[in-house]
Scaffold this motif. Structure first.
Motif, PDB file in Angstrom:
ATOM      1  N   CYS A  34       0.858  -1.196   0.000  1.00 13.22           N
ATOM      2  CA  CYS A  34       0.000   0.000   0.000  1.00 13.22           C
ATOM      3  C   CYS A  34       0.885   1.233   0.000  1.00 13.22           C
ATOM      4  N   LEU A  35       0.662   2.087  -0.991  1.00 11.95           N
ATOM      5  CA  LEU A  35       1.331   3.386  -1.056  1.00 11.95           C
ATOM      6  C   LEU A  35       0.314   4.454  -0.700  1.00 11.95           C
ATOM      7  N   ALA A  36       0.610   5.240   0.331  1.00 15.70           N
ATOM      8  CA  ALA A  36      -0.268   6.344   0.728  1.00 15.70           C
ATOM      9  C   ALA A  36       0.262   7.630   0.116  1.00 15.70           C
ATOM     10  N   LEU A  37      -0.585   8.293  -0.670  1.00 15.15           N
ATOM     11  CA  LEU A  37      -0.264   9.576  -1.281  1.00 15.15           C
ATOM     12  C   LEU A  37      -0.920  10.642  -0.415  1.00 15.15           C
ATOM     13  N   VAL A  38      -0.112  11.434   0.303  1.00  6.16           N
ATOM     14  CA  VAL A  38      -0.649  12.353   1.310  1.00  6.16           C
ATOM     15  C   VAL A  38      -0.257  13.791   0.988  1.00  6.16           C
ATOM     16  N   GLY A  39      -0.987  14.712   1.603  1.00 11.88           N
ATOM     17  CA  GLY A  39      -0.725  16.138   1.427  1.00 11.88           C
ATOM     18  C   GLY A  39      -2.004  16.921   1.637  1.00 11.88           C
ATOM     19  N   GLU A  40      -1.872  18.240   1.717  1.00 11.99           N
ATOM     20  CA  GLU A  40      -3.021  19.108   1.924  1.00 11.99           C
ATOM     21  C   GLU A  40      -3.964  19.048   0.725  1.00 11.99           C
ATOM     22  N   SER A  41      -5.214  19.407   0.948  1.00  8.50           N
ATOM     23  CA  SER A  41      -6.193  19.437  -0.136  1.00  8.50           C
ATOM     24  C   SER A  41      -5.723  20.382  -1.239  1.00  8.50           C
ATOM     25  N   GLY A  42      -5.932  19.957  -2.493  1.00  6.63           N
ATOM     26  CA  GLY A  42      -5.561  20.775  -3.629  1.00  6.63           C
ATOM     27  C   GLY A  42      -4.142  20.598  -4.114  1.00  6.63           C
ATOM     28  N   HIS A 213      -5.654  12.831   3.076  1.00  2.36           N
ATOM     29  CA  HIS A 213      -5.013  13.875   3.866  1.00  2.36           C
ATOM     30  C   HIS A 213      -4.986  13.475   5.339  1.00  2.36           C
ATOM     31  N   ASP A 214      -5.529  12.286   5.657  1.00  4.43           N
ATOM     32  CA  ASP A 214      -5.632  11.795   7.026  1.00  4.43           C
ATOM     33  C   ASP A 214      -4.402  10.936   7.337  1.00  4.43           C
ATOM     34  N   LEU A 215      -3.406  11.537   7.966  1.00  9.30           N
ATOM     35  CA  LEU A 215      -2.172  10.812   8.246  1.00  9.30           C
ATOM     36  C   LEU A 215      -2.372   9.707   9.273  1.00  9.30           C
ATOM     37  N   ARG A 216      -3.308   9.889  10.189  1.00 16.60           N
ATOM     38  CA  ARG A 216      -3.585   8.831  11.164  1.00 16.60           C
ATOM     39  C   ARG A 216      -4.134   7.600  10.472  1.00 16.60           C
ATOM     40  N   ALA A 217      -4.973   7.814   9.453  1.00 16.98           N
ATOM     41  CA  ALA A 217      -5.494   6.681   8.686  1.00 16.98           C
ATOM     42  C   ALA A 217      -4.384   6.030   7.876  1.00 16.98           C
ATOM     43  N   ALA A 218      -3.569   6.847   7.218  1.00 14.35           N
ATOM     44  CA  ALA A 218      -2.489   6.305   6.396  1.00 14.35           C
ATOM     45  C   ALA A 218      -1.537   5.448   7.212  1.00 14.35           C
ATOM     46  N   GLU A 219      -1.286   5.861   8.435  1.00 11.31           N
ATOM     47  CA  GLU A 219      -0.338   5.132   9.278  1.00 11.31           C
ATOM     48  C   GLU A 219      -0.811   3.707   9.564  1.00 11.31           C
ATOM     49  N   GLN A 220      -2.119   3.473   9.511  1.00  6.22           N
ATOM     50  CA  GLN A 220      -2.664   2.158   9.825  1.00  6.22           C
ATOM     51  C   GLN A 220      -2.443   1.130   8.722  1.00  6.22           C
ATOM     52  N   VAL A 221      -2.207   1.581   7.499  1.00  7.62           N
ATOM     53  CA  VAL A 221      -2.216   0.633   6.385  1.00  7.62           C
ATOM     54  C   VAL A 221      -1.026   0.778   5.440  1.00  7.62           C
ATOM     55  N   ALA A 222      -0.372   1.935   5.403  1.00  9.64           N
ATOM     56  CA  ALA A 222       0.639   2.206   4.382  1.00  9.64           C
ATOM     57  C   ALA A 222       1.931   1.436   4.618  1.00  9.64           C
ATOM     58  N   ASP A 223       2.500   0.936   3.534  1.00  9.90           N
ATOM     59  CA  ASP A 223       3.854   0.388   3.539  1.00  9.90           C
ATOM     60  C   ASP A 223       4.852   1.454   3.111  1.00  9.90           C
ATOM     61  N   GLU A 224       4.403   2.354   2.235  1.00 13.85           N
ATOM     62  CA  GLU A 224       5.221   3.466   1.768  1.00 13.85           C
ATOM     63  C   GLU A 224       4.359   4.727   1.758  1.00 13.85           C
ATOM     64  N   VAL A 225       5.012   5.873   1.835  1.00 10.83           N
ATOM     65  CA  VAL A 225       4.306   7.154   1.836  1.00 10.83           C
ATOM     66  C   VAL A 225       4.962   8.069   0.805  1.00 10.83           C
ATOM     67  N   ALA A 226       4.127   8.688  -0.029  1.00 11.58           N
ATOM     68  CA  ALA A 226       4.581   9.735  -0.945  1.00 11.58           C
ATOM     69  C   ALA A 226       3.898  11.031  -0.527  1.00 11.58           C
ATOM     70  N   VAL A 227       4.674  12.055  -0.235  1.00 16.00           N
ATOM     71  CA  VAL A 227       4.149  13.342   0.215  1.00 16.00           C
ATOM     72  C   VAL A 227       4.120  14.297  -0.972  1.00 16.00           C
ATOM     73  N   MET A 228       2.929  14.856  -1.256  1.00 10.81           N
ATOM     74  CA  MET A 228       2.799  15.813  -2.354  1.00 10.81           C
ATOM     75  C   MET A 228       2.642  17.237  -1.821  1.00 10.81           C
ATOM     76  N   TYR A 229       3.289  18.158  -2.516  1.00  8.42           N
ATOM     77  CA  TYR A 229       3.116  19.571  -2.208  1.00  8.42           C
ATOM     78  C   TYR A 229       3.119  20.343  -3.516  1.00  8.42           C
ATOM     79  N   ALA A 230       2.064  21.119  -3.744  1.00  7.76           N
ATOM     80  CA  ALA A 230       1.950  21.957  -4.942  1.00  7.76           C
ATOM     81  C   ALA A 230       2.213  21.160  -6.212  1.00  7.76           C
ATOM     82  N   GLY A 231       1.650  19.945  -6.267  1.00  7.28           N
ATOM     83  CA  GLY A 231       1.723  19.137  -7.473  1.00  7.28           C
ATOM     84  C   GLY A 231       2.951  18.264  -7.608  1.00  7.28           C
ATOM     85  N   ARG A 232       3.907  18.389  -6.696  1.00 11.76           N
ATOM     86  CA  ARG A 232       5.128  17.576  -6.771  1.00 11.76           C
ATOM     87  C   ARG A 232       5.227  16.617  -5.595  1.00 11.76           C
TER      88      ARG A 232
END
Length: 307
Positions: A34-42, A213-232
């Motif tokens: 599971c890859l969690a793609l996280v970051g602020e809305s937008g 955008h829910d990091l607490r949820a992502a922590e429960q299932v993610a094997d990897e995390v990709a953090v996005m900011y301003a499209g990157r």
């Protein structure tokens, strides 16, 4: 089953401007992960998901590649790995959506036809996919009771609507699940139940792309995390490393904003995607910013000149 995204870029043309929604995104996702793609809305998370499924509006321009099964363990009809970005609509509709990629949408109840029961939705999806499974059997896999299927969308609780969405995503037995903000509007017990279901799908061997955008949820299932900011993507790391030792200043800020941690929000606001600053887009909000940040840092696990 494997997904390899390479240099994915999405632009939207609007009157007088261009929206830089996603820029040069690259990552890999394998079966049973599971890859969690996280970051602020937008920040471009959901745009990326829609680009993979070919569901963007006509004013979108998409470049880069998204290879499905690049190892050719599964192939398209030509015997080659399938590039989702260049694949024609006919291929996406008949071979990909629902069959190789299942989508769990944000706000599931809003995606259901209000005048049709849950049973009717499941029956139609199974029929379109050519499956012989019954709606009751499919619903049982998603934790629904037979009597729940005779309810209309407005009669479904948030948890029931989520389970109907899960059942619809599983109808074609796809090896890859994209869950787009699946916890929006749910209380914490339902969030936990949703993450338990995604863990089950991952443990069955499916690949799961969780957009949240829910990091607490992502922590429960993610094997990897990709953090996005301003499209990157600004940080790409194993989940355990990310949640204990985040490297990018923005990633540290996201975690510090959690109520279970410092409960301190990231100062400032994200930039407008039509007017991105030169260099690192996080520079105006970053406590570590220097003139070096006027140059765009490359992503080598983390995109920052001050790691």
């Amino acid at each position: 089953m494997k997904l390899r995204v390479d240099g994915l870029t999405v632009r939207f043309r609007i009157p007088g401007a261009t929206v830089h929604a996603v820029t040069d995104a690259s990552f890999e996702l394998s079966e049973g992960r599971c890859l969690a793609l996280v970051g602020e809305s937008g920040c471009g998370k959901s745009v990326m998901a829609h680009a993979l499924l070919g569901l963007l509006p006509a004013n979108a321009t998409v470049t880069g590649h998204a290879w499905l099964d690049p190892t050719a363990t599964r192939t398209d009809s030509s015997g080659e790995a399938l590039d989702l970005i260049t694949a024609p609509e006919k291929t996406l509709a008949r071979q990909v959506r629902g069959r190789r990629i299942g989508l769990i949408p944000q706000s599931p109840a809003a995606h259901l036809t209000p005048v049709r029961t849950a049973r009717a939705h499941l029956a139609e999806t199974l029929r379109e996919l050519g499956r012989t499974e019954t709606p009751d059997a499919l619903a049982a896999r998603a934790g629904l009771r037979p009597e729940d299927l005779d309810r209309y969308p407005h009669q479904l609780s948030g948890g029931m609507a989520q389970r109907v969405a899960n059942a619809l995503a599983l109808a074609g037995d796809p090896p890859l699940i994209i869950a787009d903000e699946p916890t929006t509007g749910l209380d914490r017990p339902l969030v936990d139940a949703t993450m338990t279901e995604l863990r089950r799908l991952r443990d069955e061997g499916r690949a799961v792309l969780l957009i949240t955008h829910d990091l607490r949820a992502a922590e429960q299932v993610a094997d990897e995390v990709a953090v996005m900011y301003a499209g990157r993507i600004v940080e790409l790391a194993e989940a355990e490393s990310f949640f204990t030792r985040p490297r990018h200043p923005y990633a540290r800020g996201l975690l510090d904003a959690l109520p279970t941690r410092a409960f301190k929000p990231v100062p400032g606001r994200p930039p407008e995607l039509t007017r991105l600053p030169a260099g690192c887009a996080f520079q105006p909000r970053c406590p570590l910013a220097t003139p070096l940040c006027d140059e765009q840092p490359k992503l080598n696990g983390v995109a920052c000149h001050h790691v």
